[in-house]
Design a protein around this motif. Structure first.
Motif, PDB file in Angstrom:
ATOM      1  N   GLN A   1      -0.118   2.322  17.730  1.00  0.00           N
ATOM      2  CA  GLN A   1       0.026   0.979  17.164  1.00  0.00           C
ATOM      3  C   GLN A   1      -0.532   0.831  15.752  1.00  0.00           C
ATOM      4  N   GLN A   2      -1.339   1.763  15.271  1.00  0.00           N
ATOM      5  CA  GLN A   2      -1.948   1.602  13.955  1.00  0.00           C
ATOM      6  C   GLN A   2      -0.931   1.780  12.829  1.00  0.00           C
ATOM      7  N   SER A   3      -1.086   0.976  11.791  1.00  0.00           N
ATOM      8  CA  SER A   3      -0.156   1.026  10.661  1.00  0.00           C
ATOM      9  C   SER A   3      -0.405   2.265   9.814  1.00  0.00           C
ATOM     10  N   PRO A   4       0.645   2.945   9.381  1.00  0.00           N
ATOM     11  CA  PRO A   4       0.457   4.115   8.511  1.00  0.00           C
ATOM     12  C   PRO A   4      -0.059   3.738   7.120  1.00  0.00           C
ATOM     13  N   MET A   5      -0.021   2.450   6.774  1.00  0.00           N
ATOM     14  CA  MET A   5      -0.486   2.011   5.450  1.00  0.00           C
ATOM     15  C   MET A   5      -1.957   1.635   5.450  1.00  0.00           C
ATOM     16  N   ILE A   6      -2.626   1.911   6.570  1.00  0.00           N
ATOM     17  CA  ILE A   6      -4.053   1.650   6.706  1.00  0.00           C
ATOM     18  C   ILE A   6      -4.733   2.929   7.178  1.00  0.00           C
ATOM     19  N   GLU A   7      -5.919   3.192   6.637  1.00  0.00           N
ATOM     20  CA  GLU A   7      -6.653   4.387   7.042  1.00  0.00           C
ATOM     21  C   GLU A   7      -7.859   4.008   7.893  1.00  0.00           C
TER      22      GLU A   7
ATOM     23  N   GLU B   1     -16.573   5.944   2.001  1.00  0.00           N
ATOM     24  CA  GLU B   1     -17.794   6.654   2.349  1.00  0.00           C
ATOM     25  C   GLU B   1     -17.654   7.451   3.645  1.00  0.00           C
ATOM     26  N   GLY B   2     -16.467   7.417   4.214  1.00  0.00           N
ATOM     27  CA  GLY B   2     -16.233   8.166   5.437  1.00  0.00           C
ATOM     28  C   GLY B   2     -16.652   7.444   6.702  1.00  0.00           C
ATOM     29  N   LYS B   3     -16.985   6.167   6.598  1.00  0.00           N
ATOM     30  CA  LYS B   3     -17.378   5.386   7.762  1.00  0.00           C
ATOM     31  C   LYS B   3     -16.165   4.710   8.385  1.00  0.00           C
ATOM     32  N   ILE B   4     -16.234   4.515   9.692  1.00  0.00           N
ATOM     33  CA  ILE B   4     -15.140   3.879  10.400  1.00  0.00           C
ATOM     34  C   ILE B   4     -14.948   2.448   9.924  1.00  0.00           C
TER      35      ILE B   4
ATOM     36  N   SER C   1       0.827  -1.198   0.000  1.00  0.00           N
ATOM     37  CA  SER C   1       0.000   0.000   0.000  1.00  0.00           C
ATOM     38  C   SER C   1       0.864   1.252   0.000  1.00  0.00           C
ATOM     39  N   ALA C   2       0.465   2.224  -0.814  1.00  0.00           N
ATOM     40  CA  ALA C   2       1.213   3.484  -0.903  1.00  0.00           C
ATOM     41  C   ALA C   2       0.744   4.500   0.126  1.00  0.00           C
ATOM     42  N   LYS C   3      -0.263   4.141   0.915  1.00  0.00           N
ATOM     43  CA  LYS C   3      -0.789   5.078   1.908  1.00  0.00           C
ATOM     44  C   LYS C   3       0.254   5.387   2.974  1.00  0.00           C
ATOM     45  N   ASP C   4       0.239   6.605   3.465  1.00  0.00           N
ATOM     46  CA  ASP C   4       1.130   7.014   4.562  1.00  0.00           C
ATOM     47  C   ASP C   4       0.311   7.910   5.494  1.00  0.00           C
ATOM     48  N   TYR C   5      -0.588   7.275   6.244  1.00  0.00           N
ATOM     49  CA  TYR C   5      -1.569   7.995   7.050  1.00  0.00           C
ATOM     50  C   TYR C   5      -1.054   8.173   8.477  1.00  0.00           C
TER      51      TYR C   5
END
Length: 1023
Positions: free
Chosen positions: A424-430, A435-438, A332-336
């Motif tokens: 503890q949450q991964s930066p590659m996960i949002e 839809e903006g839901k958890i 994943s390219a995400k960096d959250y």
């Protein structure tokens, strides 16, 4: 005379003799006459009207000439100081007002008419000794104290952003240990002179306006507090008997004073951020961290530093949600930044208004305050509105009555995610989908989204009501008064919450309601009289108190809809209700006598008898005596040391108690599922007795001796005190495990003995004191050692090993906080000769017993959690209307003290160790072949024994710094304002420590919660 001149100059330089900063020092002939140049703005006309006058200043009591006395012309910069013979010369005109001041003496004001020579006699200012100190059920002059009682310095910290008064005491009182806070509106830990118990109450007794206060101090507006006096030794605390073994804080609130109406308004705004700029690892750091986990695959041997071209990191990521097949590397390219999402800029906004005044017949104080605090984590909010009314009336000469009351309304709505869950949450996960839901389970494991903790409807309120009504009657016998205090303390707690993610995403809600109430009724007879050189003050007390609490809870789970939240619990499929209540009562009597002879020989004797409903039927009451002596040596006729103004020796002995929780002496039952009647039948609850009653259970008793020395020297320029003490606590309250064959699991008992001893020292120096410039320094230091003397009869001086409770970390002859574990000597490296059962990256355990292999017998006492010593330094400066102060606080562990677990070892075989993110600074400090000198262990195979790593928490902190400015009086009075003060403060700005984590004082490692540093901007206005 040359010698006198030399000493005089040295004294001026060192500040022992005050001198105005603008003075020009000149020695004329054989006399050291110091003259002040006329102010630059003086007109020639005014100079022509001036004439020279001379004078001499001596001590009124001894006739001794006073050197360095400041003589200043009010409203100008004209002035001088006296020479070595006490003489001075100054140019003045008729009508000039001269201000004569000298450290340790009362200030004088003289208006010049036609005098040619002034004979001035200055009176010693014993205000410091005449200061009134609250001692419990009364007060007395500081000069008459025989016990270890000290007034806390809260004035110098009133501009700090402290929402709880305890924060203003951190590091300022030797022997009083106040911890840090990491959440909005929270109360810090508090301890006086070490730990005296194993499992009894560790709470310091809080007495508010003469009434024991059992609610949170966060309910009280710190600006309402006039003084805090600390009772530390047993001879002082014995007046509170069974509840005072851990020390006493006596809090007195402000009252109106005789005079016109006075209006005070203050407002301040604070912004805060963590003392350390830490953050979790970002995407690239997390990937590099994972790669180092698999060093034996990502790199090639023998040293595993050469990259392996065949290594595919995507194959080793612990969660499929971290992957993205559309990316070239499959990752994943995400960096959250979950951390940025879950934190905010912390702030405090406070506004306070008070109106006070009075006459001989009545005085009053009415105050209102509003505090809005926003913590560092989202939804960590604290709001307090409080109102106080203190009223004193004297309708007759023989009657005085009044009330001290306040109401406080605290709102702490909202729930925060934990700092650990955000880290503890991964930066590659949002956290949210498209839809903006958890996303409830970001890792596709049981680990939940931390924002499910905060995305709730949460209402939390605490309402406090306190009132002490008193009346004091002067009886027909001279010096005899009767007083009653009737205190009422009431609290309502409500915590309501609905959470659509609860009950496995089916929704849950609850309502919790708690009420607490206590009353105290004290009857006090006071008698005081003077018979020639004898004076006596006696106090008799008879009182009672009762405390009650009631709790009700209703909750429900599995909702079809949660639109009404906690206001429609009947909509839930599964409904539950719970309630409980308790009450306890105390009855007590006390007698105290204070005797003084010739103002130099002092005696205080006290005896108190307490009864408490919570103790065994055979030990409902106990007696707590104390006695203390004082000798003011400096009042003796033979005492001829001129530079010592006051010297007093004190010694005291006493016994105070520590009561158990209310039902410890009784057998207890638990209710849980116990029976099923028939196949498919419903489960029925059963009551089981779990603890055995003990009718002989009694108070812990702490007996202590205290030796004190109070001193004041160099015209009261330097003053301080030294305390030495030792306390022994017997009959320790402890839950003993007993064989289950008896039908019980444990029984509350009295066992063993603990000893505390220590030293405390505080000194204040007025370094410079002139009309325009002042500088004073206060330094305090304290040290405490405690030791378990016995547990089951063996003495610490004997063998005693059979009495050690190893499973509870209790050892004869060692501190209560002793750390019993394996000694670590670094981390095993690739090329080490590693013993069987251990692997590269494991902690290396020291073989302490000399036997082959590492076993449980290699555990030793590594140190203790208690510090070796604490110290604090306050420096205060004033230049005209500008003030500046800073306070340094420090706790040090010495050789092996002030230690705490800070381990952090990781095992590749544990999927959670690979799954969770970490603070980047910590992540960079784990072992790998390329990082052999790391702090924390990381390994591919778990060791036979994985020890806990401990680290010292030593620190030096710039805790408080304040810069203030009073607007010129001629500006403010022209618009009808008495005073305007502008200020800026900083808190926790610098911390020097080797501790790895957020903060050493709070004991927070990298997985904890940050302590905040703050900047405050404020305004005080007095009308």
């Amino acid at each position: 005379m040359k010698v006198y001149k030399f000493l005089f100059v040295c004294c001026l330089y060192l500040g022992i003799i005050p001198a105005d900063a603008k003075s020009e020092i000149r020695f004329l002939n054989e006399e050291a006459t110091l003259m002040m140049e006329a102010s630059e703005g003086s007109s020639s006309g005014i100079q022509q009207n001036k004439r020279k006058i001379s004078g001499k200043v001596v001590d009124d009591a001894t006739g001794e000439e006073l050197i360095g006395v400041t003589i200043a012309a009010k409203g100008t910069q004209d002035g001088t100081i006296t020479d070595v013979s006490g003489n001075f010369t100054i140019s003045v005109s008729n009508g000039t007002i001269l201000e004569i001041s000298y450290v340790g003496y009362k200030k004088q004001v003289i208006t010049i008419k036609d005098q040619q020579f002034l004979n001035l006699r200055m009176h010693s200012d014993n205000e410091m000794l005449d200061e009134v100190v609250v001692i419990g059920y009364g007060s007395m002059k500081k000069s008459d104290l025989t016990g270890a009682v000290i007034s806390a310095n809260i004035k110098d910290f009133e501009k700090s952003p402290n929402t709880n008064i305890l924060q203003s005491l951190q590091g300022t009182v030797p022997g009083l240990n106040i911890g840090q806070v990491t959440a909005a509106g929270s109360s810090p830990s508090i301890q006086i002179r070490g730990k005296n118990t194993l499992s009894g109450s560790e709470s310091v007794l809080i007495v508010l306006d003469g009434i024991i206060y059992n609610n949170s101090l966060s309910s009280i507006n710190p600006n309402d507090i006039e003084s805090i006096d600390v009772l530390k030794d047993a001879s002082a605390t014995a007046v509170y008997g069974a509840q005072a073994a851990n020390g006493v804080l006596l809090i007195t609130t402000k009252r109106g004073k005789t005079g016109g109406t006075k209006v005070d308004f203050s407002s301040s705004y604070t912004i805060s951020s963590p003392t350390k700029n830490l953050r979790p690892m970002n995407r690239q750091e997390f990937l590099d961290f994972t790669k180092e986990f698999y060093y034996d695959k990502a790199y090639m041997g023998p040293d595993y530093t050469t990259p392996n071209p065949d290594f595919n990191l995507a194959d080793y990521l612990p969660a499929p949600t971290m992957l993205d097949s559309s990316q070239p590397d499959g990752i994943s390219a995400k960096d959250y930044s979950w951390w940025d999402e879950g934190t905010q800029t912390a702030s405090v906004f406070e506004n306070r208004l008070s109106v006070s005044g009075g006459s001989d017949a009545m005085s009053y104080l009415i105050s209102f305050s509003n505090t809005e605090q926003q913590g560092y984590l989202i939804n960590d909010d604290f709001s307090r509105n409080s109102i106080r009314v203190n009223l004193d009336v004297k309708p007759y000469k023989w009657l005085k009555m009044g009330v001290q009351s306040f109401a406080s309304f605290v709102k702490q709505d909202g729930a925060s995610p934990t700092s650990l869950s955000l880290i503890q949450q991964s930066p590659m996960i949002e956290p949210y989908d498209e839809e903006g839901k958890i996303v409830p389970y970001p890792f596709n494991t049981v680990a939940t989204n931390p924002f499910m903790q905060s995305d709730v409807n949460d209402k939390e309120r605490h309402n406090y009501f306190f009132a002490n009504v008193y009346a004091e009657v002067q009886l027909p016998i001279k010096g005899l008064t009767y007083r009653f205090n009737y205190g009422n303390n009431y609290r309502i707690d409500e915590h309501h919450q609905s959470n659509e993610y609860g009950a496995s995403m089916k929704g849950e809600a609850y309502k919790h309601h708690t009420t607490y109430y206590d009353w105290t009724f004290d009857n006090i007879l006071n008698y005081s009289a003077v018979f020639g050189e004898h004076s006596i003050a006696a106090t008799l007390l008879y009182g009672a108190s009762e405390r009650k609490e009631s709790y009700t809870s209703a909750s429900a789970k599995k909702f079809l809809r949660l639109s009404l939240g906690f206001d429609a619990l009947e909509s839930g499929t599964d409904q539950f209700v719970e309630s409980n209540a308790w009450s306890e009562a105390l009855l007590y009597q006390m007698a105290r006598v204070n005797y003084k002879f010739k103002d130099r020989y002092l005696l205080t004797a006290t005896v108190r008898r307490d009864g408490f409903s919570g103790f065994g039927e055979n030990n409902k009451t106990a007696i707590f005596p104390s006695v203390a002596l004082g000798w003011v040596m400096s009042e003796e006729e033979w005492f001829k040391i001129g530079w010592i103004n006051n010297l007093k020796l004190r010694g005291g002995w006493g016994i105070s108690g520590n009561q158990t929780s209310r039902y410890k002496s009784l057998s207890k039952t638990n209710v849980d599922p116990g029976y099923v009647f028939g196949d498919g039948g419903e489960t029925e609850n059963a009551q089981r007795v779990t603890t055995m009653g003990n009718g002989d259970l009694k108070w812990e008793k702490t007996a202590g001796i205290n030796l004190g020395l109070d001193f004041s020297i160099l015209n009261n320029r330097i003053n301080g005190s030294l305390e030495l003490y030792q306390t022994t606590t017997r009959d320790l309250l402890y839950d003993m495990t007993i064989p289950t064959i008896t039908g019980f699991g444990s029984v509350s008992s009295n066992i063993g003995k603990i000893r505390n001893k220590g030293v405390e020292f505080i000194i204040t120096s007025h370094n410079f004191t002139t009309r325009d410039f002042e500088w004073s320094t206060t330094f305090n230091i304290s040290a405490n050692r405690n030791k378990i003397i016995t547990l089951f009869g063996k003495d610490a001086d004997g063998d005693g090993k059979e009495d050690d409770l190893t499973s509870s970390n209790l050892f004869i002859g060692e501190p209560i906080s002793a750390i019993y574990n394996y000694q670590i000597d670094g981390i095993w490296q690739l090329n080490d000769e590693i013993p069987t059962g251990y692997h590269p990256g494991n902690y290396r355990i020291v073989d302490t017993d000399g036997k082959e292999g590492i076993t449980v017998d290699d555990r030793i006492i590594l140190g203790k959690k208690d510090p070796a010593y604490r110290f604090g330094i306050m420096n205060k400066f004033r230049y005209k209307d500008l003030t500046f102060s800073f306070f340094i606080n420090s706790v040090q562990g010495g050789k092996d003290g002030y230690m705490q677990a800070n381990s952090g070892s990781l095992n590749r075989g544990d999927v959670n160790h690979r799954l969770y993110n970490r603070i980047s600074e910590m992540g960079a400090d784990y072992w790998s072949p390329s990082n052999p000198n790391a702090t924390y262990a990381r390994y591919s195979q778990a060791p036979t024994i994985n020890p806990t790593r401990y680290q010292q928490r030593n620190f030096v902190r710039l805790q408080d710094i304040t810069l203030g400015y009073n607007l010129p009086k001629n500006w403010t009075k022209s618009v009808g304002i008495e005073n305007v003060n502008l200020y800026v403060t900083g808190k926790n700005l610098l911390t020097f420590t080797n501790w790895k984590g957020w903060d050493p004082e709070a004991g927070q490692d990298y997985n904890g919660r940050p302590v905040l540093k703050s900047f405050t901007f404020g305004l005080n206005v007095t009308l």
